[in-house]
Motif scaffolding. Structure first.
Motif, PDB file in Angstrom:
ATOM      1  N   ARG A 243       0.838  -1.205   0.000  1.00 19.78           N
ATOM      2  CA  ARG A 243       0.000   0.000   0.000  1.00 19.78           C
ATOM      3  C   ARG A 243       0.873   1.255   0.000  1.00 19.78           C
ATOM      4  O   ARG A 243       2.009   1.242   0.498  1.00 19.78           O
ATOM      5  N   PHE A 244       0.306   2.349  -0.518  1.00 20.68           N
ATOM      6  CA  PHE A 244       1.052   3.605  -0.680  1.00 20.68           C
ATOM      7  C   PHE A 244       0.171   4.774  -0.229  1.00 20.68           C
ATOM      8  O   PHE A 244      -0.181   5.647  -1.014  1.00 20.68           O
ATOM      9  N   PRO A 245      -0.178   4.806   1.065  1.00 19.27           N
ATOM     10  CA  PRO A 245      -1.105   5.841   1.532  1.00 19.27           C
ATOM     11  C   PRO A 245      -0.432   7.201   1.651  1.00 19.27           C
ATOM     12  O   PRO A 245       0.801   7.317   1.718  1.00 19.27           O
ATOM     13  N   GLY A 246      -1.258   8.244   1.692  1.00 16.65           N
ATOM     14  CA  GLY A 246      -0.733   9.590   1.878  1.00 16.65           C
ATOM     15  C   GLY A 246      -1.699  10.642   1.373  1.00 16.65           C
ATOM     16  O   GLY A 246      -2.900  10.393   1.212  1.00 16.65           O
ATOM     17  N   ARG A 247      -1.155  11.804   1.097  1.00 16.14           N
ATOM     18  CA  ARG A 247      -1.934  12.965   0.681  1.00 16.14           C
ATOM     19  C   ARG A 247      -1.580  13.351  -0.745  1.00 16.14           C
ATOM     20  O   ARG A 247      -0.427  13.296  -1.154  1.00 16.14           O
ATOM     21  N   THR A 248      -2.609  13.781  -1.475  1.00 14.00           N
ATOM     22  CA  THR A 248      -2.435  14.176  -2.866  1.00 14.00           C
ATOM     23  C   THR A 248      -2.403  15.695  -2.974  1.00 14.00           C
ATOM     24  O   THR A 248      -3.206  16.389  -2.354  1.00 14.00           O
TER      25      THR A 248
END
Length: 524
Positions: free
Chosen positions: A166-171
């Motif tokens: 997974r590669f979660p975060g903010r755009t």
């Protein structure tokens, strides 16, 4: 063992393949594109002094085409609020990314240990007990076997997707309009950030060789498209505000527009950076770039950290020690990225207009100070990460001031090899451990007078018995180190141990930590 498979021939993948070659580890470098870097003058990167030295070592003898800034200046309206004057050797290095990629590609093509295969897109990835198998499309669509595989294939990493990480975060946390110009600005070899200039907003100017400049205007994270007319208006008003000579039409000096673009910074962090024999590095592992943080700089640090550990495992064979050593890549590099992204999360509201978080920020730094930190390479936003808590870093011994620097990049002091050659410490990095004896006064004598005197024979014998390849060096002085101190520097330049004198047992124990700790002799 089979070669290491590196996926992605951007700066990070190229650097990793070259770093492995310096450790005599062969690699296969797979690249989706044609292996040529298109010229994009508006796409540049800033390297800190240690990563600039790394890039230069890997690229070879030809100088990289960039600019070492003498000054970073922070302005608000018409007032200079902060100025960072860089000493020689401590200045950030600014260069076009295609120039860095081109120089590293040329070095890869010269290397006899890197099999560079462009035009191949990864489609399948399997792991087994003793290696990995990858399949690519393009050409004959062949399969590749390797001992390990590293995904350096960018933000949309195929390796990461095939691994199911997974590669979660903010755009879109920050967006900038960018232009590369040839224009006569009055600050050669400098860079500046101008907040609230005439006309409002925020703009930075960063010099490049040949009278070129990269200009960046901060935009709302989400907003309208930047039209060519809007960009030309921004260029004209910005140059007019900076120039003492008005142009014939719009008040700005004459310029040549070479390239434009819109850069969007995201914040994302892969959940795992190691999955068995597969690893992630660079933008495949983390995304940053807001407030002056530098993704290429961080990616090169990933490559430097991982290369020597893969080399120890590759030369020494599989085992618990190699496995433990490879685990430290994720704990060290991902840990640094967590801290960097956390600092960005704290700083962004303040820099972008809020003030509620000021008390939470280190030192109560204001918005302009934080921006200077990111661009100038200092503080939580810009300084190189440290591995003080890493299991590879030896415990600090009492009474050594230099012990406070354990885990940080070693100072680039002049060093002398026993044969008499003298050069900066960074010039010896990237192949083996460095054992540095601090011995004031040795610089005034030829090495034949001191290499068999005092503690040198005892230390040389101890170095020969270390479980990893090591090189003995002598320094006249080192910040915080007393005379006769012995320092152990990792191949990626981080200070791993500091001893108050020649203690063969302690030195061996410190080197054992860097070998994974099981007592195996892994000298190549």
């Amino acid at each position: 063992m089979e070669p290491v498979i590196v996926v992605g021939a951007g700066p990070v993948g190229l650097a990793l393949a070259l770093a492995l070659a310096r450790h005599e580890v062969p690699s296969v470098l797979l690249e989706t594109g044609d292996g040529e870097a298109p010229a994009r003058p508006a796409r540049t990167c800033v390297l800190r002094p240690d990563t600039a030295a790394l890039a230069q070592r890997l690229a070879g003898p030809a100088e990289l085409p960039g600019t070492h800034w003498r000054v970073w200046r922070t302005l608000r309206r018409r007032q200079c609020l902060d100025q960072e004057d860089f000493a020689p050797g401590d200045a950030p290095f600014h260069l076009p990314q295609h120039s860095l990629t081109g120089a590293l590609t040329a070095a890869v093509r010269r290397s006899g240990l890197v099999d560079f295969v462009p035009g191949r897109r990864l489609t399948e990835l399997e792991q087994h007990d003793s290696g990995v198998r990858a399949r690519t499309s393009g050409g004959l669509g062949v399969a590749w076997s390797g001992s390990y595989l590293v995904g350096c294939d960018g933000a949309r990493s195929t390796v990461r997707k095939l691994l199911g990480v997974r590669f979660p975060g903010r755009t879109s946390v920050e967006r900038r309009a960018v232009a590369a110009l040839r224009v006569p600005l009055p600050w050669p070899d400098e860079a500046l950030l101008h907040r609230d200039p005439p006309g409002g907003g925020e703009v930075s100017a960063r010099s490049l060789p040949g009278g070129l400049w990269r200009l960046d205007w901060r935009l709302p994270p989400r907003g309208d498209l930047v039209t060519p007319e809007d960009l030309l208006r921004r260029i004209g008003s910005t140059l007019a505000a900076w120039s003492e000579e008005a142009g014939p039409q719009d008040g700005s000096p004459a310029y040549d527009l070479l390239d434009t673009g819109v850069h969007t910074a995201h914040q994302r962090l892969a959940r795992r950076w190691r999955c068995g024999r597969a690893f992630l590095a660079g933008d495949a592992a983390r995304l940053l770039g807001a407030l002056g943080t530098q993704s290429v700089d961080e990616g090169l640090r990933d490559a430097d950290n991982l290369a020597w550990k893969l080399a120890v495992a590759w030369h020494g064979g599989d085992g618990a020690a190699a496995d433990a050593l490879l685990d430290t890549y994720e704990s060290e590099r991902r840990g640094v990225s967590v801290a960097r992204l956390r600092a960005l999360d704290q700083a962004l509201p303040l820099v972008q207009g809020g003030s509620a978080l000021r008390s939470l920020l280190p030192g109560g730094r204001g918005p302009l100070g934080l921006l200077t930190d990111g661009h100038a390479g200092r503080g939580p936003l810009g300084a190189p990460g440290a591995y003080a808590a890493s299991p590879l870093t030896s415990p600090a011994l009492p009474g050594l001031a230099v012990a406070a620097e354990l885990g940080r990049p070693a100072a680039d002091v002049p060093v002398t090899v026993p044969g008499g050659e003298r050069q900066p410490l960074r010039g010896r990095l990237g192949r083996r451990l460095l054992v540095v004896l601090v011995a004031p006064g040795t610089g005034v004598w030829e090495s034949r007078h001191w290499r068999n005197a005092g503690v040198m024979p005892q230390l040389a014998a101890a170095v020969r018995e270390l479980p990893l390849p090591a090189e003995l060096l002598v320094a006249e002085a080192y910040p915080g180190a007393e005379a006769h101190s012995v320092l152990l520097v990792r191949p990626d330049g981080h200070l791993a141990a500091a001893l108050p004198g020649v203690d063969a047992a302690e030195l061996h124990a410190s080197a054992m930590r860097l070998a994974g700790g099981d007592g195996a002799d892994l000298r190549a």
